[in-house]
Scaffold this motif. Structure first.
Motif, PDB file in Angstrom:
ATOM      1  N   ALA A  60       0.475  -1.348  -0.125  1.00 21.65           N
ATOM      2  CA  ALA A  60       0.208   0.291   0.115  1.00 21.65           C
ATOM      3  C   ALA A  60       0.340   1.379   0.140  1.00 21.65           C
ATOM      4  O   ALA A  60       0.824   2.195  -0.748  1.00 21.65           O
ATOM      5  CB  ALA A  60      -0.926  -0.507   0.839  1.00 21.65           C
ATOM      6  N   ALA A  61       1.626   1.715   1.176  1.00 19.86           N
ATOM      7  CA  ALA A  61       3.206   2.368   0.392  1.00 19.86           C
ATOM      8  C   ALA A  61       3.509   2.740  -0.264  1.00 19.86           C
ATOM      9  O   ALA A  61       3.987   3.675  -1.307  1.00 19.86           O
ATOM     10  CB  ALA A  61       3.747   2.252   1.605  1.00 19.86           C
ATOM     11  N   ARG A  62       3.551   1.257  -1.591  1.00 17.72           N
ATOM     12  CA  ARG A  62       4.142   1.799  -2.445  1.00 17.72           C
ATOM     13  C   ARG A  62       3.379   1.837  -3.562  1.00 17.72           C
ATOM     14  O   ARG A  62       3.784   3.013  -4.233  1.00 17.72           O
ATOM     15  CB  ARG A  62       4.893   0.092  -2.988  1.00 17.72           C
ATOM     16  N   SER A  63       2.352   1.520  -3.459  1.00 15.71           N
ATOM     17  CA  SER A  63       1.311   2.794  -4.578  1.00 15.71           C
ATOM     18  C   SER A  63       1.367   3.844  -3.964  1.00 15.71           C
ATOM     19  O   SER A  63       1.171   3.837  -5.130  1.00 15.71           O
ATOM     20  CB  SER A  63      -0.609   1.243  -4.886  1.00 15.71           C
ATOM     21  N   LYS A  64       1.706   4.527  -3.333  1.00 16.16           N
ATOM     22  CA  LYS A  64       1.363   5.864  -2.407  1.00 16.16           C
ATOM     23  C   LYS A  64       2.403   6.347  -3.276  1.00 16.16           C
ATOM     24  O   LYS A  64       2.975   8.070  -2.787  1.00 16.16           O
ATOM     25  CB  LYS A  64       1.024   5.669  -1.400  1.00 16.16           C
ATOM     26  N   GLY A  65       4.484   5.771  -3.246  1.00 12.59           N
ATOM     27  CA  GLY A  65       4.855   6.046  -3.753  1.00 12.59           C
ATOM     28  C   GLY A  65       5.514   6.611  -2.208  1.00 12.59           C
ATOM     29  O   GLY A  65       6.785   7.750  -2.463  1.00 12.59           O
ATOM     30  N   GLU A  66       5.457   5.802  -1.317  1.00  8.94           N
ATOM     31  CA  GLU A  66       5.933   5.994   0.058  1.00  8.94           C
ATOM     32  C   GLU A  66       6.757   4.101   0.370  1.00  8.94           C
ATOM     33  O   GLU A  66       6.839   4.004   0.992  1.00  8.94           O
ATOM     34  CB  GLU A  66       5.538   6.353   0.917  1.00  8.94           C
ATOM     35  N   ALA A  67       7.524   4.699  -0.612  1.00  6.89           N
ATOM     36  CA  ALA A  67       8.351   2.774  -0.206  1.00  6.89           C
ATOM     37  C   ALA A  67       9.156   3.128  -0.204  1.00  6.89           C
ATOM     38  O   ALA A  67      11.022   3.764  -0.506  1.00  6.89           O
ATOM     39  CB  ALA A  67       8.846   2.201  -1.557  1.00  6.89           C
ATOM     40  N   GLY A  68      10.416   3.008   1.079  1.00  8.09           N
ATOM     41  CA  GLY A  68      11.455   3.119   2.088  1.00  8.09           C
ATOM     42  C   GLY A  68      12.536   2.007   1.062  1.00  8.09           C
ATOM     43  O   GLY A  68      12.029   1.248   0.314  1.00  8.09           O
ATOM     44  N   LEU A  69      13.718   2.040   1.600  1.00 12.99           N
ATOM     45  CA  LEU A  69      14.908   1.372   0.516  1.00 12.99           C
ATOM     46  C   LEU A  69      14.719   0.021   0.937  1.00 12.99           C
ATOM     47  O   LEU A  69      14.974  -0.795  -0.280  1.00 12.99           O
ATOM     48  CB  LEU A  69      16.622   1.619   1.666  1.00 12.99           C
ATOM     49  N   LEU A  70      13.932  -0.877   1.659  1.00 14.05           N
ATOM     50  CA  LEU A  70      14.076  -1.943   2.281  1.00 14.05           C
ATOM     51  C   LEU A  70      11.932  -2.162   2.046  1.00 14.05           C
ATOM     52  O   LEU A  70      12.153  -3.808   1.998  1.00 14.05           O
ATOM     53  CB  LEU A  70      14.278  -2.312   3.548  1.00 14.05           C
ATOM     54  N   ASN A  71      11.710  -1.688   1.624  1.00 19.58           N
ATOM     55  CA  ASN A  71      10.412  -1.893   0.842  1.00 19.58           C
ATOM     56  C   ASN A  71       9.759  -2.965   0.703  1.00 19.58           C
ATOM     57  O   ASN A  71      10.343  -3.527  -0.217  1.00 19.58           O
ATOM     58  CB  ASN A  71       9.379  -0.490   0.466  1.00 19.58           C
ATOM     59  N   GLY A  72       9.108  -4.073   1.000  1.00 17.68           N
ATOM     60  CA  GLY A  72       8.318  -5.186   0.771  1.00 17.68           C
ATOM     61  C   GLY A  72       9.839  -6.108   1.153  1.00 17.68           C
ATOM     62  O   GLY A  72       9.096  -7.535   0.418  1.00 17.68           O
ATOM     63  N   LEU A  73      10.858  -6.033   1.544  1.00 15.09           N
ATOM     64  CA  LEU A  73      11.602  -7.387   1.757  1.00 15.09           C
ATOM     65  C   LEU A  73      12.137  -8.105   2.702  1.00 15.09           C
ATOM     66  O   LEU A  73      11.769  -7.088   3.831  1.00 15.09           O
ATOM     67  CB  LEU A  73      13.173  -6.631   1.264  1.00 15.09           C
ATOM     68  N   PRO A  74      11.399  -9.338   2.575  1.00 17.79           N
ATOM     69  CA  PRO A  74      11.009  -9.998   4.033  1.00 17.79           C
ATOM     70  C   PRO A  74      12.193 -10.368   4.724  1.00 17.79           C
ATOM     71  O   PRO A  74      13.771 -10.781   4.203  1.00 17.79           O
ATOM     72  CB  PRO A  74      10.637 -10.941   3.208  1.00 17.79           C
ATOM     73  N   ILE A  75      12.746 -10.014   6.052  1.00 17.37           N
ATOM     74  CA  ILE A  75      13.947 -10.193   6.957  1.00 17.37           C
ATOM     75  C   ILE A  75      13.513 -10.712   7.524  1.00 17.37           C
ATOM     76  O   ILE A  75      12.340 -11.301   8.239  1.00 17.37           O
ATOM     77  CB  ILE A  75      14.690  -9.025   6.597  1.00 17.37           C
ATOM     78  N   ALA A  76      14.367 -11.825   8.628  1.00 17.27           N
ATOM     79  CA  ALA A  76      14.338 -12.683   9.390  1.00 17.27           C
ATOM     80  C   ALA A  76      15.585 -11.594  10.913  1.00 17.27           C
ATOM     81  O   ALA A  76      16.553 -10.910  10.270  1.00 17.27           O
ATOM     82  CB  ALA A  76      14.805 -13.628   9.974  1.00 17.27           C
ATOM     83  N   HIS A  77      14.660 -11.364  12.258  1.00 19.38           N
ATOM     84  CA  HIS A  77      15.512 -11.588  13.178  1.00 19.38           C
ATOM     85  C   HIS A  77      15.867 -11.950  13.628  1.00 19.38           C
ATOM     86  O   HIS A  77      15.763 -12.794  14.176  1.00 19.38           O
ATOM     87  CB  HIS A  77      14.761  -9.906  13.736  1.00 19.38           C
ATOM     88  N   LYS A  78      17.191 -12.380  14.522  1.00 17.46           N
ATOM     89  CA  LYS A  78      18.320 -12.989  15.430  1.00 17.46           C
ATOM     90  C   LYS A  78      17.305 -12.631  16.746  1.00 17.46           C
ATOM     91  O   LYS A  78      16.802 -12.066  16.758  1.00 17.46           O
ATOM     92  CB  LYS A  78      19.207 -12.758  15.285  1.00 17.46           C
ATOM     93  N   ASP A  79      16.947 -13.511  17.640  1.00 13.06           N
ATOM     94  CA  ASP A  79      15.916 -13.891  18.519  1.00 13.06           C
ATOM     95  C   ASP A  79      16.661 -13.109  20.174  1.00 13.06           C
ATOM     96  O   ASP A  79      16.178 -13.095  21.351  1.00 13.06           O
ATOM     97  CB  ASP A  79      15.185 -15.019  19.085  1.00 13.06           C
ATOM     98  N   ILE A  80      17.316 -12.792  20.008  1.00 18.03           N
ATOM     99  CA  ILE A  80      18.025 -11.281  20.432  1.00 18.03           C
ATOM    100  C   ILE A  80      17.419  -9.852  20.438  1.00 18.03           C
ATOM    101  O   ILE A  80      17.917  -8.626  21.730  1.00 18.03           O
ATOM    102  CB  ILE A  80      19.781 -11.538  20.316  1.00 18.03           C
ATOM    103  N   PHE A  81      17.275  -9.467  19.504  1.00 15.50           N
ATOM    104  CA  PHE A  81      16.613  -8.427  19.487  1.00 15.50           C
ATOM    105  C   PHE A  81      15.118  -8.010  19.816  1.00 15.50           C
ATOM    106  O   PHE A  81      13.890  -9.157  19.694  1.00 15.50           O
ATOM    107  CB  PHE A  81      16.635  -7.508  17.407  1.00 15.50           C
ATOM    108  N   CYS A  82      14.932  -7.848  20.401  1.00 16.22           N
ATOM    109  CA  CYS A  82      13.185  -6.659  21.005  1.00 16.22           C
ATOM    110  C   CYS A  82      12.901  -6.734  20.442  1.00 16.22           C
ATOM    111  O   CYS A  82      12.668  -5.431  19.022  1.00 16.22           O
ATOM    112  CB  CYS A  82      13.702  -5.958  22.238  1.00 16.22           C
TER     113      CYS A  82
END
Lengths: 488, 482
Positions: A60-82
């Motif tokens: 939705a953000a992309r369709s409004k022209g508001e895509a950030g640098l990592l818009n839509g990219l799936p990532i995983a976080h190490k379970d050490i990050f809150c």
């Protein structure tokens, strides 16, 4: 569909070009996790519903022209990050029931840039370990050979990226916890200069050594991640306030004029000859691209393992005191009094390796031993920094092996912590000095990846990413994926 | 004369009057719902980090400057590790090897007027712990972390005090100092200032210090004095019975006046101090220190000197009036507005203090404003009222009947100074008391003096106290002698 095989950089191009939606991409990786992670155990928590909502919001953000640098990219976080509203276990029974009430700065920044969180990855308990076998949630398997470890402590992140269950993941590195698992799983991982990435919300192991960084298929992917992760944070007093670097701009810069230093101490006679040769071959590739290779010396590096195993446990013994069964986390059943509450909550909540390090650290800081251990270790730390300073007068970057061995068998070292600690010899000095370093795949032995380490001077993340990227333009080690999940 | 000498050193925890905590942005306000002023940092949530409140640093520096101490350009925080439920991180962030304030001193004037210097060993910054609440939870303990992370400076003195009275004089001087420079609200009952007293005794002439005990957390001057006296007695009793003192920490119960051992030295924790890796060293530039020095208000000791000189007050008066900022400000306002510092001092230390004490009020709660008291003094000086009437007016003002002028007007208390009117009154009195006047005229000088008072009394009675006493005297004298 082979969407999952793409690098983060390629996926970004697909998203930016409208070839794929965030939702489609997210569903692809969620499906792979669903069907394949049972064998790997790389995730502790998969945030399926939340990921889909975030993906829809990204679209939705992309369709409004508001895509950030990592818009839509799936990532995983190490379970050490809150992660706000999501269990943050740190691989420990102690925090098995802990739902964080807030986001780590790294998580917040990634979210703000439009990245989608697929889930939280498995890790050695409180990041203490080099094999991912100390996790309360069981060991992570190496996708190159399921009977082997993926390395640690960011083993879940490494295995997930190597098995293409996530295009990229965050990790943390206190003594090699990004680089060693990256090496053992054939991916690229970067530990930035201490103070570059905020530690707010990253559960502390050894505060003066801990640093978060990216883990992905390539140096370019790491640069993309790092660009979002870095920045001064008023909530972390050790975070540095300096003008932002552009890690992507210089990736393609030719290597002519670059001096690469090979430290004699990183090629001891005891080192596996095949690993030494693959590392030298990496140097030769850089030479072919115009770099000059010189020999440098880091004489104090041999003291880094003992120094590290005083400083890190000392800080950990204090950092982990807050886990006392009083306010959150594991609490023992029916404590009879305060002492009983403390003793049993901590004895039952922490695993063996964590308890071992708390004991070592407590001993090192105790009255009468402080000078002999902690203070002496701090002096060694100074010597190591001085060694690197001298080496960087001769060379722009330092090249060596990441780990003295390839992925080993699960359980092989479980009862021999000292042998496990000794294998950290090439990664630890970098943390003690606070320098940036990355590990990238530089070959294979018997079908198992071998990692090569590039160490940069302070704040030269851009330079080592550039060198790694140029290397990866000319080689394809980083494109090789394990024959896991029927990919080959 | 006792054969024993008492040696006392103090450690004082001063809560700094910052708006927010030393390492978090939570409010330091007291009296809120338990745990409502506890942020993620104060709760020691996993992954949280401390950020130093610069205001706390500034206040510590101001303290150092006020006691003439060396300000360390580089100081560092360390962790003091121990487990306790109201210590959420499992360590207290404090300073040890490199405190922010080095050696300094405080000069005292004791009750007998003698002077005494108490040396400050150092003062360091640290965070307060939370509170364990044992009363309201049957068989359990409640934890309130609102106070956790409140900034403190711990001031450590040398063992320079030789009696409970000296220790209390020091404590009062310190209280007046920290409130004067605005770094502490001085509310002892709230625990804003807490005293730990280290007490030992030794035979007179002995140089070696005796084994000391530490009595912790005394939060009133009275308790402190009681606790020291009791402890000195206890130690002397033990030693005179041939026993020895155990180095220990003691707790004093102010209500029962009894102290008990809390823990001995052998039970003491190994705090495993080490530099806090989450905080950078505190660096101070020369400019910052000069700026803070320039921002310091007048210190109690400076004020005392100035009062004695500028207002020609006695040492005693100057000391009383300069003891705390509120009293000083009140005095200066009255002195300036009335133009008579001596009268201002007398009224404040006499009538005003008596009334305040009787009603257990502090000077900031005084119903008589400084301008009102100044007006009263002015009327006294310009002979509008006599000092006797002035007390009436004071009473009326205190009870809210208005300003002195309003009271004088409303009650018709203005002194009669009209000589014609007074002459008439004198004539009338002599006429009505002819016998006495006859007797007066026949008497010798010595007797006359005694008899004169009778006529003055009659005149005051007739004028309801409003007659100008000096004029009445002159007129009566003239009339009787003629």
């Amino acid at each position: 569909m082979t969407l999952h095989k793409h690098t983060l950089t390629e996926l970004k191009a697909l998203l930016d070009g409208g070839k794929v939606s965030a939702r489609e991409l997210t569903d692809t990786f969620l499906a792979r996790i669903e069907s394949l992670d049972g064998e790997l155990n790389s995730f502790v928590t998969v945030t399926t519903e939340q990921a889909r909502l975030e993906a829809d919001a990204a679209d939705a953000a992309r369709s409004k022209g508001e895509a950030g640098l990592l818009n839509g990219l799936p990532i995983a976080h190490k379970d050490i990050f809150c992660t706000d509203g999501v269990r943050t276990s740190c691989g420990s029974r102690m925090l098995d029931n802990f739902i964080s009430p807030y986001d780590a700065t790294v998580v917040k920044k990634m979210r703000a840039a439009g990245a989608i969180m697929l889930g939280k990855t498995n890790m050695d308990e409180f990041a203490m370990g080099s094999s991912n076998e100390t996790s309360f949630y069981g060991p992570v398997k190496n996708p190159w050979d399921l009977s082997r470890v993926p390395g640690g402590s960011s083993g879940g992140s490494a295995a997930a990226v190597a098995a293409r269950l996530a295009p990229a993941a965050t990790g943390t590195d206190t003594g090699g916890s990004i680089r060693q698992p990256a090496a053992l799983t054939g991916i690229t991982g970067l530990k930035p200069t201490y103070g570059t990435v905020s530690r707010w919300g990253m559960i502390a192991f050894a505060s003066s050594l801990d640093q978060a960084g990216p883990m992905a298929q390539s140096a370019a992917d790491c640069a993309l991640m790092l660009q979002t992760m870095v920045g001064h944070d008023v909530k972390d007093s050790t975070s540095l306030d300096r003008t932002a670097d552009d890690y992507l701009a210089d990736l393609d810069k030719p290597l002519a004029g670059l001096t690469v230093g090979l430290p004699e101490e990183f090629f001891p006679a005891s080192l596996d000859g095949r690993i030494a040769e693959l590392t030298r071959e990496t140097a030769r590739e850089l030479e072919r691209q115009g770099a000059k290779v010189v020999s440098v010396s880091l004489p104090s590096v041999k003291l880094s393992v003992p120094a590290y195993y005083v400083i890190a446990p000392a800080e950990a013994s204090s950092n982990l005191s807050r886990f006392d069964g009083v306010r959150y986390g594991y609490r023992c059943q029916d404590p009879v009094d305060l002492m009983d509450l403390y003793k049993r909550s901590r004895s039952e909540g922490f695993g063996d390796e964590v308890q071992r390090r708390i004991l070592v650290g407590t001993y090192a800081l105790s009255h009468g031993y402080y000078d002999a251990y902690y203070l002496r270790a701090q002096k060694v730390r100074r010597l190591i920094s001085d060694d690197f300073a001298r080496a960087f007068e001769k060379a722009d970057v330092i090249l060596g092996p990441t780990s003295p061995e390839v992925a080993f068998q699960l359980g092989a070292k479980k009862d021999d912590p000292v042998t496990m600690y000794m294998a950290d010899v090439f990664t630890i000095a970098v943390n003690l000095a606070g320098l940036p370093a990355l590990s990238m795949p530089g070959g294979a032995i018997d079908g198992l990846p071998v990692g090569v380490q590039l160490i940069g001077n302070y704040f030269r993340e851009g330079q080592i990413l550039n060198v790694a990227h140029r290397y990866q333009q000319a080689t394809d080690w980083h494109r090789q994926a394990p024959a896991f999940g029927g990919d080959k | 004369m006792s054969a024993w000498e008492t040696v006392i050193g103090l450690e004082i925890h001063v809560q700094l009057a910052t708006k927010t905590k030393i390492f978090s942005s939570a409010s330091t306000a007291v009296g809120a719902e338990p745990n409502s002023h506890a942020s993620l940092v104060d709760l020691a949530m996993p992954g949280t980090l401390p950020v130093l409140n610069r205001e706390a640093v500034n206040m510590a520096v101001k303290f150092g400057l006020a006691v003439g101490a060396e300000i360390n350009r580089h100081s560092a925080f360390e962790r003091k590790n121990y487990f306790y439920p109201d210590l959420p991180k499992g360590y207290q962030t404090t300073q040890l090897a490199e405190p922010i304030v080095g050696a300094g001193s405080v000069e005292l004037i004791l009750d007998d007027g003698s002077r005494k210097t108490v040396r400050i060993h150092h003062a360091h910054l640290e965070e307060d712990a939370g509170k364990s609440l044992h009363e309201d939870f049957h068989g359990m303990t409640g934890i309130d972390l609102n106070r956790a992370g409140t900034p403190l400076i711990e001031v450590v003195t040398e063992p320079d005090m030789r009696s409970a009275e000296e220790a209390v004089a020091f404590a009062r001087a310190l209280h007046s100092l920290v409130t004067a420079i605005g770094i502490c609200d001085g509310e002892m009952s709230q625990g804003s200032l807490r005293f730990d007293v280290n007490v030992s005794v030794r035979r007179k002439g002995e140089e070696k210090l005796g084994t000391r005990t530490e009595t912790k957390n005394l939060n009133s001057f009275r308790f402190m004095e009681m606790a020291i006296k009791k402890e000195v007695e206890r130690q002397i009793d033990i030693l005179e019975d041939g026993g020895s003192i155990t180095q220990e920490t003691r707790l004093f119960n102010g209500d029962t006046g009894v102290s008990r051992s809390m823990r001995s030295k052998e039970d003491a924790n190994d705090y495993r101090y080490f530099p806090c890796p989450d905080l950078l060293p505190v660096m101070l530039s020369e400019e910052q220190i000069i700026e803070l020095k320039n921002s310091l208000p007048e210190l109690p000791a400076q004020r005392l000197g100035r009062f004695a000189q500028q207002y020609s007050l006695s040492d005693y008066d100057a000391r009383i009036l300069s003891s705390d900022l509120a009293t000083s400000d009140y005095f200066e306002a009255v002195a300036e507005l009335s133009g008579d510092a001596k009268l201002a001092a007398n009224w404040i230390m006499g009538e005003l203090t008596a009334r305040l004490n009787a009603e257990e009020k502090s000077i900031s709660e005084c119903p008589m404003s400084a301008p009102d008291l100044a007006e009263l003094i002015a009327r006294l000086k310009d002979n509008t009222i006599s000092s006797k009437i002035a007390k009436q007016v004071f009473e009326a003002c205190w009870n809210g009947e208005g300003s002195p002028d309003q009271v004088i007007e409303a009650r018709g208390l203005k002194q009669v100074s009209d000589s014609g009117e007074l002459q008439k009154m004198v004539n009338k009195i002599i006429a009505e008391n002819a016998t006495q006047a006859e007797a007066y005229r026949a008497a010798d000088e010595a007797k006359r003096k005694k008899m004169f008072g009778f006529f003055v009394g009659q005149a005051m009675k007739a004028s309801q106290g409003k007659a100008n006493p000096q004029q009445i005297n002159e007129l009566l004298m003239k009339a009787l002698n003629s």
